[in-house]
Design an enzyme around this catalytic site. Structure first.
Site, mmCIF file in Angstrom:
data_model
loop_
_atom_site.group_PDB
_atom_site.id
_atom_site.type_symbol
_atom_site.label_atom_id
_atom_site.label_comp_id
_atom_site.label_asym_id
_atom_site.label_seq_id
_atom_site.Cartn_x
_atom_site.Cartn_y
_atom_site.Cartn_z
ATOM 1 N N HIS A 89 0.835 -1.207 0.000
ATOM 2 C CA HIS A 89 0.000 0.000 0.000
ATOM 3 C C HIS A 89 0.872 1.261 0.000
ATOM 4 O O HIS A 89 0.690 2.164 -0.831
ATOM 5 C CB HIS A 89 -0.904 -0.020 1.238
ATOM 6 C CG HIS A 89 -1.703 1.220 1.461
ATOM 7 N ND1 HIS A 89 -3.066 1.277 1.249
ATOM 8 C CD2 HIS A 89 -1.348 2.465 1.887
ATOM 9 C CE1 HIS A 89 -3.505 2.496 1.521
ATOM 10 N NE2 HIS A 89 -2.482 3.229 1.927
ATOM 11 N N GLU A 90 1.815 1.307 0.935
ATOM 12 C CA GLU A 90 2.658 2.500 1.047
ATOM 13 C C GLU A 90 3.577 2.660 -0.168
ATOM 14 O O GLU A 90 3.955 3.781 -0.514
ATOM 15 C CB GLU A 90 3.490 2.435 2.339
ATOM 16 C CG GLU A 90 2.663 2.405 3.619
ATOM 17 C CD GLU A 90 1.701 3.572 3.729
ATOM 18 O OE1 GLU A 90 1.999 4.653 3.183
ATOM 19 O OE2 GLU A 90 0.644 3.403 4.365
#
Length: 436
Positions: A24-25
């Site tokens: 996600h990051e």
């Protein structure tokens, strides 16, 4: 061995969770760097740092609490109206705004004036914030396709696996027993002489093409006499059956059981459920249904709070559709690896759990609320609308939308999420959801 496999399942799930967070990051990080926003930190987890290493201008690391992650971008919020970024008010709400603004400028270095997040165009900021949850959606789709098209899923067929010998309510203790309780009436299927291996081919003259169709027909005809077409080996015949009424678990629009008890028609058969690999079209249809169910689950979260409270503090039964947190899903992951099933089934179930987790991360982060990614996306879109409107009516450019002014709301939202997370965690510990 069971305990060891349970622990191993929990560990595997935790690593899957950490990968999902890092993935996600990475979506945020890659696009932030692409649009030349300086990113001092990329962290998986919260709390004390366990490990970190600086590469270039970014510190990469892992923190102790695996409940999220973040990248730190400089200049998340524009300066105040007076051009300053330091706290100037004793008002607690105003202090929240200015504190957030000040923190976003803490790590600015000479030459960073053109690398601030808020100076990017609105569509660039939307891409930076959207690609975090979008990476979770990509991972969810890939994992679901692997499970549905590669491993396959159990699909009930209108062929009898075994015949239930008597009529007992689905929510009674006798439902899990191999013997009939004293006085229980004989099931309609047993009376009619249906056997394991029989295939139901028609219901009152209508061809049966799926078990779901057959199940719905049976439930809709309590106490009715019906004609079933049956194929047994090479022989085909019809049989008259008088259905009865029973207390059964309800089923939702996707065919999944609910904890609601309904009074419905009952025959007394269990279907075979061979594992079937789905085609691309079938898989996409199945994923659409899963996504719709996920949206419904998020919308209905507030209505689940009383049930969670009862399960956590009043000893009430945990409902089948109860929200489950990281602790609960990790426990289920342990149960999956420890269950008595082929290795392929356990792997497929674990992958499906991780796919569902990533779908949930996407849906939750797209809510237009700060501090979620959707809140920043909404702020950038509102800024684009304001600027376009000013351009159309030939007014001065209103400048960046000051998302920092929404920080008091963000703290309230974060507080609500924190309380809900703690409540779910307590319920997962004292009254966990287990595999049925």
């Amino acid at each position: 061995m069971t305990t060891l496999m349970t622990i191993l399942g929990i560990v595997i799930f935790v690593f899957g969770l950490l990968f999902s967070i890092a993935w996600h990051e990475l979506g945020h990080l890659s696009w932030a760097k692409f649009f030349k926003v300086r990113v001092p930190q990329y962290m998986v987890g919260f709390g004390p740092t366990i490990w970190s290493r600086k590469k270039g201008e970014t510190e990469y690391g892992v923190k102790a609490i695996p409940l999220g992650g973040y990248i730190r971008m400089i200049g998340m919020f524009p300066p105040g109206a007076d051009g300053k970024v330091v706290a100037r008010s004793t008002s607690p709400w105003r202090s929240m705004i200015e504190d957030a603004r000040e923190q976003s400028y803490e790590e600015i270095l000479p030459g960073d004036e053109t690398r601030l997040f808020y100076t990017r165009k609105p569509w660039q900021r939307v891409i930076i914030m959207f690609f975090g949850p979008f990476m979770n959606l990509i991972l969810a789709v890939v994992l679901f396709l692997v499970v549905l098209m590669g491993f396959g899923v159990p699909q009930a067929q209108p062929t009898i696996s075994y015949v239930t010998q008597c009529v007992v309510a689905s929510n009674s203790s006798a439902a899990t027993s191999d013997t009939c309780p004293k006085g229980a009436p004989e099931s309609p299927a047993a009376k009619a002489g249906l056997k394991s291996g029989d295939t139901i081919t028609s219901f009152d003259g209508v061809a049966v093409t799926s078990y779901d169709q057959l199940q719905n027909q049976i439930r809709q005809h309590p106490d009715d006499q019906v004609t079933l077409g049956v194929k047994r080996g090479d022989k085909s015949f019809t049989v008259q059956v008088t259905l009865t009424k029973n207390n059964l678990y309800g089923i939702d629009s996707n065919g999944n059981p609910t904890d609601q008890i309904v009074h419905a028609g009952f025959l007394g058969i269990q279907p075979i459920q061979p594992t079937t690999q789905l085609g691309l079209g079938q898989s996409l249809d199945r994923m659409t249904g899963i996504a719709q169910q996920g949206v419904h689950s998020i919308v209905s979260l507030p209505s689940k709070i009383p049930g969670l409270w009862g399960a956590a503090f009043e000893g009430k039964k945990r409902s089948l559709d109860s929200p489950v947190g990281v602790v609960g899903v990790a426990r289920v992951g342990g149960d999956v690896l420890a269950m008595h099933a082929p290795a392929s089934a356990r792997i497929a179930t674990m992958l499906q759990l991780l796919a569902g987790l990533n779908l949930s991360l996407f849906l939750l982060n797209m809510l237009p609320l700060l501090p979620l990614d959707g809140g920043h996306i909404a702020g950038a879109l509102w800024e684009a609308v304001r600027r376009q409107f000013a351009r159309l009516v030939k007014r001065p450019d209103p400048g960046p939308f000051d998302v920092a002014k929404l920080m008091p709301i963000a703290y309230v939202v974060a507080g609500i999420f924190l309380c809900f997370t703690v409540l779910v965690m307590i319920a997962d510990v004292v009254n966990p959801v287990t595999l049925g």
